[in-house]
Design a protein around this motif. Structure first.
Motif, mmCIF file in Angstrom:
data_model
loop_
_atom_site.group_PDB
_atom_site.id
_atom_site.type_symbol
_atom_site.label_atom_id
_atom_site.label_comp_id
_atom_site.label_asym_id
_atom_site.label_seq_id
_atom_site.Cartn_x
_atom_site.Cartn_y
_atom_site.Cartn_z
ATOM 1 N N SER A 29 -1.084 5.827 -2.159
ATOM 2 C CA SER A 29 -1.770 6.778 -3.038
ATOM 3 C C SER A 29 -3.154 7.128 -2.500
ATOM 4 C CB SER A 29 -1.867 6.191 -4.443
ATOM 5 O OG SER A 29 -2.581 7.055 -5.290
ATOM 6 N N ALA A 30 -3.907 6.126 -2.093
ATOM 7 C CA ALA A 30 -5.248 6.362 -1.568
ATOM 8 C C ALA A 30 -5.207 7.172 -0.279
ATOM 9 C CB ALA A 30 -5.963 5.033 -1.338
ATOM 10 N N ALA A 31 -4.247 6.886 0.583
ATOM 11 C CA ALA A 31 -4.119 7.630 1.835
ATOM 12 C C ALA A 31 -3.819 9.101 1.554
ATOM 13 C CB ALA A 31 -3.023 7.018 2.712
ATOM 14 N N GLU A 32 -2.878 9.342 0.634
ATOM 15 C CA GLU A 32 -2.538 10.729 0.283
ATOM 16 C C GLU A 32 -3.739 11.440 -0.318
ATOM 17 O OE1 GLU A 32 0.823 9.963 -2.224
ATOM 18 O OE2 GLU A 32 2.212 9.870 -0.519
ATOM 19 N N GLU A 33 -4.457 10.761 -1.200
ATOM 20 C CA GLU A 33 -5.627 11.344 -1.855
ATOM 21 C C GLU A 33 -6.739 11.659 -0.853
ATOM 22 O OE1 GLU A 33 -8.505 9.654 -5.214
ATOM 23 O OE2 GLU A 33 -6.364 9.525 -5.728
ATOM 24 N N ALA A 34 -6.906 10.801 0.147
ATOM 25 C CA ALA A 34 -7.969 10.971 1.131
ATOM 26 C C ALA A 34 -7.549 11.826 2.327
ATOM 27 C CB ALA A 34 -8.433 9.606 1.614
ATOM 28 N N GLY A 35 -6.282 12.221 2.378
ATOM 29 C CA GLY A 35 -5.807 13.019 3.501
ATOM 30 C C GLY A 35 -5.568 12.207 4.763
ATOM 31 N N LEU A 39 -0.563 4.992 8.819
ATOM 32 C CA LEU A 39 -0.579 3.661 8.219
ATOM 33 C C LEU A 39 0.150 2.685 9.135
ATOM 34 C CD1 LEU A 39 -1.126 1.673 5.881
ATOM 35 C CD2 LEU A 39 1.027 2.463 4.855
ATOM 36 N N VAL A 40 -0.530 1.636 9.526
ATOM 37 C CA VAL A 40 0.084 0.530 10.266
ATOM 38 C C VAL A 40 0.018 -0.666 9.329
ATOM 39 C CG1 VAL A 40 0.006 -0.930 12.319
ATOM 40 C CG2 VAL A 40 -0.659 1.489 12.482
ATOM 41 N N TRP A 41 1.194 -1.170 8.944
ATOM 42 C CA TRP A 41 1.307 -2.183 7.881
ATOM 43 C C TRP A 41 1.896 -3.462 8.459
ATOM 44 C CZ3 TRP A 41 -0.184 -1.844 2.813
ATOM 45 C CH2 TRP A 41 0.354 -2.764 1.905
ATOM 46 N N LEU A 42 1.232 -4.571 8.214
ATOM 47 C CA LEU A 42 1.716 -5.878 8.664
ATOM 48 C C LEU A 42 2.642 -6.461 7.613
ATOM 49 C CD1 LEU A 42 1.510 -8.126 10.807
ATOM 50 C CD2 LEU A 42 -0.363 -9.075 9.456
ATOM 51 N N SER A 43 3.883 -6.678 7.982
ATOM 52 C CA SER A 43 4.860 -7.305 7.102
ATOM 53 C C SER A 43 5.084 -8.728 7.614
ATOM 54 C CB SER A 43 6.160 -6.495 7.077
ATOM 55 O OG SER A 43 7.040 -6.994 6.097
ATOM 56 N N GLY A 84 5.297 9.820 2.720
ATOM 57 C CA GLY A 84 5.121 10.922 3.661
ATOM 58 C C GLY A 84 4.179 10.569 4.802
ATOM 59 N N LEU A 85 3.788 9.302 4.903
ATOM 60 C CA LEU A 85 2.836 8.883 5.927
ATOM 61 C C LEU A 85 3.504 8.671 7.283
ATOM 62 C CD1 LEU A 85 0.891 6.240 3.806
ATOM 63 C CD2 LEU A 85 0.205 8.590 4.305
ATOM 64 N N ASP A 86 2.699 8.700 8.325
ATOM 65 C CA ASP A 86 3.148 8.324 9.665
ATOM 66 C C ASP A 86 2.971 6.814 9.781
ATOM 67 O OD1 ASP A 86 3.698 10.932 10.407
ATOM 68 O OD2 ASP A 86 1.706 11.264 11.260
ATOM 69 N N TRP A 87 3.981 6.087 9.343
ATOM 70 C CA TRP A 87 3.900 4.639 9.212
ATOM 71 C C TRP A 87 4.423 3.913 10.434
ATOM 72 C CZ3 TRP A 87 8.656 2.596 9.882
ATOM 73 C CH2 TRP A 87 9.764 3.420 9.593
ATOM 74 N N THR A 88 3.954 2.700 10.574
ATOM 75 C CA THR A 88 4.503 1.703 11.491
ATOM 76 C C THR A 88 4.508 0.393 10.720
ATOM 77 O OG1 THR A 88 3.542 2.783 13.434
ATOM 78 C CG2 THR A 88 4.211 0.474 13.687
ATOM 79 N N LEU A 89 5.643 -0.285 10.702
ATOM 80 C CA LEU A 89 5.751 -1.604 10.075
ATOM 81 C C LEU A 89 5.828 -2.645 11.188
ATOM 82 C CD1 LEU A 89 8.284 -0.739 7.275
ATOM 83 C CD2 LEU A 89 5.882 -1.296 6.982
#
Length: 145
Positions: A29-35, A39-43, A84-89
């Motif tokens: 939500s914050a990423a979408e709001e801030a444009g 996102l690179v997320w550590l799982s 809708g983010l350009d993610w990496t897990l």
């Protein structure tokens, strides 16, 4: 670049079971709001499809002691994938406090033997590289020494 580090232990020292779903929803939500689009997320290794590559001992731990936390992480990871983010897990094997070696392996799938490890420093280096490149967009990275 600013770095945000989140943890899953509450003030009582107990794991907060819905921490990861709440955190991923807030970050998305914050990423979408801030444009922000990246996102690179550590799982964690053993979450989702990486469970299939775990050793029998690891599977036992993931399915018993870490069952609730890993189930919450799996939901969180799916939320990120469907954003809708350009993610990496990123799915590291067992983390160590050792120094960066710079010789880690990263792939959508890695052959595993024994109880593989990787230093937190190497994971951080990989995440930094992934955040600044395009190679790992919309991909999951298993990372190990």
């Amino acid at each position: 670049m600013k770095l945000l580090i989140l943890g899953a232990t509450g003030p009582t020292g107990r794991h907060v079971v819905d921490f990861f779903t709440r955190s991923s929803a807030a970050v998305i939500s914050a990423a979408e709001e801030a444009g922000v689009s990246r996102l690179v997320w550590l799982s964690s290794f053993g979450v989702g499809h990486t469970l299939a590559w775990s050793s029998p001992a690891q599977k036992l731990i993931y399915r018993t002691l870490l069952r609730s936390v890993y189930a919450n992480k799996a939901i969180s990871d799916e939320s990120i994938r469907s954003s809708g983010l350009d993610w990496t897990l990123v799915y590291p094997t067992r983390l160590t406090h050792g120094p960066a070696k710079g010789t880690y392996r990263a792939g959508d799938r890695l052959p595993m033997k024994g109880n593989p490890t990787i230093s937190r420093a190497d994971v951080a280096a990989f995440m930094h590289q992934a955040a600044h490149g395009r190679e790992w967009i919309h991909r999951t990275a298993v990372i190990s020494d």
